[in-house]
Design an enzyme around this catalytic site. Structure first.
Site, short mmCIF file in Angstrom:
data_model
loop_
_atom_site.label_atom_id
_atom_site.label_comp_id
_atom_site.label_asym_id
_atom_site.label_seq_id
_atom_site.Cartn_x
_atom_site.Cartn_y
_atom_site.Cartn_z
N ILE A 45 0.83 -1.20 0.00
CA ILE A 45 0.00 0.00 0.00
C ILE A 45 0.87 1.25 0.00
CG2 ILE A 45 -1.65 1.34 1.36
CD1 ILE A 45 -2.78 -1.31 2.39
N TYR A 198 -1.60 -7.33 17.61
CA TYR A 198 -1.77 -6.56 16.37
C TYR A 198 -3.01 -5.67 16.46
CZ TYR A 198 -2.79 -5.51 11.46
OH TYR A 198 -3.08 -4.88 10.28
N LYS A 202 -3.49 -1.40 16.46
CA LYS A 202 -4.33 -0.68 15.51
C LYS A 202 -5.40 0.16 16.21
CE LYS A 202 -2.25 -1.82 11.76
NZ LYS A 202 -1.58 -0.79 10.93
N THR A 235 -1.06 -8.08 0.52
CA THR A 235 0.32 -7.59 0.68
C THR A 235 1.16 -8.59 1.46
OG1 THR A 235 0.01 -6.48 2.82
CG2 THR A 235 -0.63 -5.25 0.85
#
Length: 323
Positions: A45, A198, A202, A235
């Site tokens: 990205i 994780y 975020k 990705t």
């Protein structure tokens, strides 16, 4: 040096024909060299974000922790017809020392800074620590960007104007909706789960963005801060998942996963769209404002996380003067 006076910047933001390519719909900058920093801009990205901002005439600096990968990204972009300029500067977001060195290098260029994209991150890595002793998801994804943003704030404030604010765009994830922020165990020492760590990093980024916008507004700064959810994007972030998941990802990627270029569209929208001029504290998905997790709007939690983060990275907590 990177000359760009206020009138040139105003004209840059005023020129906004719609760019229609690869299902992207965002406004186009043309003809002038605004300056942007994109972390993790050498692949995925981040690479697509850098490429499109450079195509719109920006001077873009890739901040990354892999010199050869970064220089290769610059070389590939230079082969294309870009109206802007792309360069690479080393920055390891898992190292507070490296972040400070990066900021020193950037300041030495005497550049303004109009767009900061906090894009880099790791996902579902095994339990391990950064060189400063932080759990890697929290240390790199969140604390690294927290420090970087704070160290660059003065430059962003000096670069923004009343009619054309500088912009901070932070990439989060839909995983924040199921996250819990453990203020008493931000390093996940009690019980480590890659998914939990994780998701917590975020959520921290969303809380950070909302608190940052509150502080910027209270100080009358010409800077906005927004957070972006890129969606599920194909990705290299998935390299640490279990092999069965990798196979399933490979089999379904064409159907369910966005291409990196599609994943970058909302970041680019937040960075350049006139529709986002002066708008801050937004959670954006598919180029639209939407609601984040309820817990992210907890102002007391935002304040406490900010104060704790300042202690962790070793900067003064200026926010204590703001309610």
């Amino acid at each position: 040096s990177c000359p760009l006076d206020a009138s040139s910047l105003a004209e840059l933001f005023a020129i906004s024909p719609v760019l229609e390519a690869s299902a992207l719909s965002f406004k186009k900058f043309s003809g002038y060299h605004a300056v942007a920093i994109v972390t993790g801009g050498a692949k995925g990205i981040g690479y697509q974000t850098v490429k499109h901002l450079a195509r719109l005439g920006m001077h873009v600096i890739i901040a990354g922790n892999n010199e050869s990968e970064g220089q290769e990204a610059v070389r590939k972009m230079q082969e294309e017809t870009l109206t802007g300029k792309v360069e690479f500067l080393y920055c390891d977001l898992a190292s507070m020392k490296s972040i400070r060195q990066f900021v020193q290098q950037f300041r030495a260029k005497n550049c303004p800074l109009h767009v900061l994209v906090n894009n880099a991150g790791v996902m579902l890595v095994p339990e391990r620590k950064t060189e400063d002793g932080f759990e890697e998801h929290f240390g790199l994804n969140y604390l690294g960007h927290f420090l970087l943003t704070n160290l660059l704030l003065d430059t962003l404030k000096q670069s923004g104007t009343h009619s054309h604010n500088a912009r901070i765009i932070t990439v989060s994830s839909a995983t924040h909706y199921v996250a819990k922020l453990h203020l008493n165990d931000l390093q996940s020492r009690c019980s480590y789960s890659p998914h939990g760590a994780y998701a917590q990093s975020k959520l921290a980024l969303v809380l950070f963005t909302y608190r940052l916008q509150h502080l910027l507004t209270a100080n009358g700064s010409h800077v906005t801060a927004n957070v972006v959810d890129p969606g599920v994007v194909n990705t290299d972030l998935y390299k640490h998942v279990f092999w069965v998941v990798k196979v399933a990802k490979w089999m379904t990627a064409w159907l369910f996963f966005k291409a990196p270029e599609e994943g970058a569209s909302t970041t680019i929208y937040a960075a350049v769209s006139p529709e986002m001029e002066g708008a801050g504290g937004c959670y954006l998905y598919n180029e639209e404002r939407t609601k984040s997790a309820d817990v992210a709007y907890d102002e007391e939690l935002q304040r406490r996380l900010w104060t704790e983060s300042c202690k962790m990275v070793g900067i003064s907590d200026e926010s204590r003067r703001v309610p």
